[in-house]
Design a protein around this motif. Structure first.
Motif, PDB file in Angstrom:
ATOM      1  N   THR A  87       0.842  -1.181   0.000  1.00 47.96           N
ATOM      2  CA  THR A  87       0.000   0.000   0.000  1.00 47.96           C
ATOM      3  C   THR A  87       0.882   1.238   0.000  1.00 47.96           C
ATOM      4  N   ALA A  88       0.444   2.267  -0.703  1.00 45.25           N
ATOM      5  CA  ALA A  88       1.216   3.497  -0.740  1.00 45.25           C
ATOM      6  C   ALA A  88       1.321   4.100   0.648  1.00 45.25           C
ATOM      7  N   PRO A  89       2.507   4.592   1.044  1.00 41.87           N
ATOM      8  CA  PRO A  89       2.624   5.279   2.321  1.00 41.87           C
ATOM      9  C   PRO A  89       1.921   6.624   2.259  1.00 41.87           C
ATOM     10  N   SER A 106      -2.627   3.917 -14.298  1.00 40.74           N
ATOM     11  CA  SER A 106      -1.183   3.835 -14.122  1.00 40.74           C
ATOM     12  C   SER A 106      -0.559   4.650 -15.236  1.00 40.74           C
ATOM     13  N   GLY A 107       0.224   5.666 -14.854  1.00 44.12           N
ATOM     14  CA  GLY A 107       0.749   6.561 -15.875  1.00 44.12           C
ATOM     15  C   GLY A 107      -0.394   7.235 -16.595  1.00 44.12           C
ATOM     16  N   TRP A 108      -0.376   7.158 -17.924  1.00 46.12           N
ATOM     17  CA  TRP A 108      -1.427   7.782 -18.722  1.00 46.12           C
ATOM     18  C   TRP A 108      -2.532   6.816 -19.117  1.00 46.12           C
ATOM     19  N   ASP A 164       3.236   1.193 -10.529  1.00 51.22           N
ATOM     20  CA  ASP A 164       2.204   1.359  -9.514  1.00 51.22           C
ATOM     21  C   ASP A 164       0.847   1.441 -10.199  1.00 51.22           C
ATOM     22  N   VAL A 165      -0.169   0.934  -9.535  1.00 49.74           N
ATOM     23  CA  VAL A 165      -1.540   0.993 -10.027  1.00 49.74           C
ATOM     24  C   VAL A 165      -2.413   1.622  -8.950  1.00 49.74           C
ATOM     25  N   THR A 166      -3.121   2.674  -9.308  1.00 49.97           N
ATOM     26  CA  THR A 166      -3.999   3.370  -8.367  1.00 49.97           C
ATOM     27  C   THR A 166      -5.454   3.099  -8.730  1.00 49.97           C
ATOM     28  N   VAL A 167      -6.204   2.664  -7.735  1.00 48.06           N
ATOM     29  CA  VAL A 167      -7.630   2.391  -7.881  1.00 48.06           C
ATOM     30  C   VAL A 167      -8.406   3.513  -7.210  1.00 48.06           C
ATOM     31  N   VAL A 168      -9.448   3.987  -7.881  1.00 48.20           N
ATOM     32  CA  VAL A 168     -10.245   5.100  -7.372  1.00 48.20           C
ATOM     33  C   VAL A 168     -11.718   4.704  -7.357  1.00 48.20           C
ATOM     34  N   LEU A 169     -12.384   5.021  -6.239  1.00 49.26           N
ATOM     35  CA  LEU A 169     -13.820   4.837  -6.081  1.00 49.26           C
ATOM     36  C   LEU A 169     -14.473   6.195  -5.909  1.00 49.26           C
ATOM     37  N   HIS A 188      -6.740   3.859  -3.519  1.00 50.20           N
ATOM     38  CA  HIS A 188      -5.802   2.876  -2.986  1.00 50.20           C
ATOM     39  C   HIS A 188      -4.771   2.595  -4.076  1.00 50.20           C
ATOM     40  N   THR A 189      -3.490   2.562  -3.704  1.00 57.33           N
ATOM     41  CA  THR A 189      -2.420   2.328  -4.677  1.00 57.33           C
ATOM     42  C   THR A 189      -1.723   1.001  -4.405  1.00 57.33           C
ATOM     43  N   PHE A 190      -1.617   0.188  -5.449  1.00 60.29           N
ATOM     44  CA  PHE A 190      -0.828  -1.038  -5.415  1.00 60.29           C
ATOM     45  C   PHE A 190       0.568  -0.679  -5.930  1.00 60.29           C
ATOM     46  N   ARG A 191       1.584  -0.841  -5.087  1.00 57.63           N
ATOM     47  CA  ARG A 191       2.950  -0.479  -5.442  1.00 57.63           C
ATOM     48  C   ARG A 191       3.697  -1.649  -6.074  1.00 57.63           C
ATOM     49  N   ASP A 192       4.562  -1.323  -7.042  1.00 61.01           N
ATOM     50  CA  ASP A 192       5.505  -2.287  -7.604  1.00 61.01           C
ATOM     51  C   ASP A 192       4.797  -3.577  -8.026  1.00 61.01           C
ATOM     52  N   VAL A 193       3.825  -3.432  -8.904  1.00 61.00           N
ATOM     53  CA  VAL A 193       3.016  -4.570  -9.349  1.00 61.00           C
ATOM     54  C   VAL A 193       3.868  -5.516 -10.185  1.00 61.00           C
ATOM     55  N   ARG A 194       3.819  -6.800  -9.845  1.00 60.48           N
ATOM     56  CA  ARG A 194       4.653  -7.792 -10.525  1.00 60.48           C
ATOM     57  C   ARG A 194       3.871  -8.829 -11.315  1.00 60.48           C
ATOM     58  N   GLU A 195       2.641  -9.083 -10.919  1.00 63.71           N
ATOM     59  CA  GLU A 195       1.840 -10.126 -11.552  1.00 63.71           C
ATOM     60  C   GLU A 195       0.453  -9.575 -11.874  1.00 63.71           C
TER      61      GLU A 195
END
Length: 533
Positions: free
Chosen positions: A30-32, A394-396, A412-417, A479-486
């Motif tokens: 989670t993003a700090p 993520s990005g643009w 990073d992937v950010t989810v917004v509600l 909510h941000t998912f950091r350093d997504v690998r899968e």
């Protein structure tokens, strides 16, 4: 989004930004906390995802019965009037497949639908059918075929409905006929004899008669046609306790046990709704998530399954035995002036309690079909929220419900509600309060090795948000998912917080005869897939 959403910054200054602790280990860090103006930063995220008036959100119902069903009573025009009264923008007439229906009802229903379309031009109305799926139970089918609508529905019904073909039992040959039916729809679409067919599995586990492997076979037979299932069944009024109801019904009609045609792999809990939703939807890491874990589209909807609507003053006239078999319909209902509260008056009118909300680029039949097939859909009970938007960026790059976000490994992937809270009383007499929104995420692992897989390990609630409640307030969360690998999927749900499993946050099983639907409200949004390269 509607024009009233334009001033995002104004509502963000008033938005509730309280977040609950994550449940279970997150998929990614989670993003700090950031030393930023969070309101302004979130405003930028919302605008990036949803833009201004990107989609128009239309309320509808794809599972409705009329006097042309053997177990219902309403006129098509009466359905149209009720749908508009409760705020529906679109509706699908889905009378049951039946020998008398195929013989006598299809063309007359078509004429009634066309008349209602002319009379109620602000309602998008289809003639479809409730298909008795060979080897299984029921599904909604509808499409566009212009002047050939009735003829094409009759052709399908005659060839592929188990009431006409004697193919009800769950045998391999009957299951193969169901797959052949979907391939027929695909061939008819390619030949441009029909357009944009949509099939939705109705009340999937009410009787446990559609196995996971059948769902996968139907989905894979023609991707884009079998788009998903009812996440919540209709007949939500069936569980009212005394004196509001009989005290003996089950919410959604889910009061059953395994039968001779049931798939033996479902647990007993699958035969009950959970917060009004099918077990396959309500279980985190369950059957729905196992389908999403394959990375393939599978959307949920909700509906009324209207036959006899609770509180209505209309009743079906008494007729001799065999009347429907002879005529293919019932006489018009009559008004008693007395509100009906006992079964068979166990449904709600279209959009009265259950709503399927579709994001469209234009208000048209084509627009709704495109939105449904794309998965831009969220479902809600009892007016728990007026609006919901959900997406990731993520990005643009960005994606909304039903979409795919493609990112590089390590991004990073950010989810917004974004949601607008309820502002008016529902049919239970109170303004519902959205107590919590959950983000649910799970890994995408590819096609299931076992087609009867019904679990998705690793799927969990990764974040919960508690809106600061005020009628009509617009709230937004991130909510941000950091350093997504899968690769993974992420979806959302919300609740009024009144009922959960003991000691947890999951919906509890509805109790037969003691399930006032207004006392246990939930909403669900369809997923966003995150592809990693």
């Amino acid at each position: 989004m509607n024009s009233e959403h334009v001033d995002r910054r104004g509502f963000l200054k008033r938005a509730g930004l309280v977040s609950a602790a994550a449940v279970g280990a997150p998929l990614a860090a989670t993003a700090p906390a950031e030393a930023l103006d969070l309101e302004l930063d979130l405003d930028i995220d919302v605008r990036r995802l949803f833009g201004r008036d990107r989609y128009r959100w239309l309320v509808g119902d794809h599972h409705i019965h009329t006097q042309y069903s053997y177990d219902a009573m309403y006129t098509v025009d009466g359905i149209a009037v009720a749908a508009r009264r409760h705020g529906a923008d679109w509706a699908v007439i889905t009378d049951h497949g039946h020998a008398a229906h195929e013989k006598s009802s299809v063309e007359r229903t078509n004429a009634a639908v066309r008349a209602a379309q002319r009379e109620h031009r602000d309602l998008l109305l289809w003639q479809g059918m409730e298909w008795n799926v060979p080897g299984a139970e029921h599904a909604t089918l509808f499409f566009q075929a212009g002047a050939d609508q009735a003829a094409k529905l009759r052709e399908f019904e005659r060839a592929f409905d188990w009431r006409l073909t004697g193919t009800e039992p769950g045998t391999p040959s009957n299951e193969a006929l169901a797959v052949a039916a979907i391939r027929w729809l695909a061939a008819e679409e390619r030949a441009r004899r029909i357009h944009a067919p949509v099939v939705v599995i109705n009340h999937p586990l009410r009787n446990g008669r559609i196995a996971p492997h059948e769902i996968r076979a139907l989905r894979d037979a023609a991707p884009g046609i079998v788009i998903g299932m009812e996440g919540a069944p209709g007949a939500q009024a069936d569980g009212f306790p005394k004196p509001l109801g009989s005290g003996g019904g089950a919410r959604g009609g889910y009061g059953n046990s395994p039968g001779s045609n049931s798939w033996p792999g479902f647990p007993d809990s699958a035969y009950r709704t959970h917060g009004g939703f099918d077990w396959s939807t309500a279980t985190v890491g369950g059957l729905w998530d196992s389908l999403l874990a394959e990375g393939k589209p599978w959307w949920i909807t909700s509906n009324s399954d209207s036959h006899y609507n609770r509180g209505d003053t209309l009743v079906r006239p008494g007729v001799p035995d065999g009347y429907y078999d002879e005529h293919g319909n019932y006489p018009d209902p009559i008004d008693t002036g007395v509100p009906q509260t006992l079964p068979p008056y166990a449904d709600f009118a279209p959009a009265e309690f259950s709503r399927t909300v579709v994001g469209v680029t234009r208000k048209s039949h084509e627009g709704v079909l495109e939105g449904l097939r794309a998965g831009r859909v969220w479902v809600v009970h009892g007016g728990l929220a007026q609006e919901l938007e959900f997406g990731a960026h993520s990005g643009w790059s960005s994606a909304t419900m039903g979409g795919r976000l493609r990112v590089r490994r390590g991004d990073d992937v950010t989810v917004v509600l974004s949601a607008r809270l309820a502002a008016r009383p529902n049919g239970g007499g109170a303004i519902p309060r959205l107590a919590r929104l959950d983000l649910i995420a799970g890994p995408v692992t590819g096609p299931a090795a076992d087609p009867d897989t019904q679990t998705a390990p690793g799927t969990r609630v990764v974040k919960s948000f508690e809106p600061r409640w005020a009628p009509g307030r617009q709230v937004a969360f991130r909510h941000t998912f950091r350093d997504v690998r899968e690769p993974f999927f992420v979806r959302t749900r919300g609740t009024d917080g009144k009922k959960h499993v003991p000691g947890g946050i999951e919906p509890s099983a509805d109790v037969i005869g003691r399930s006032n639907p207004f006392e246990d409200l939930w909403l669900y949004g369809n997923p966003v897939f995150v592809d990693v390269r």
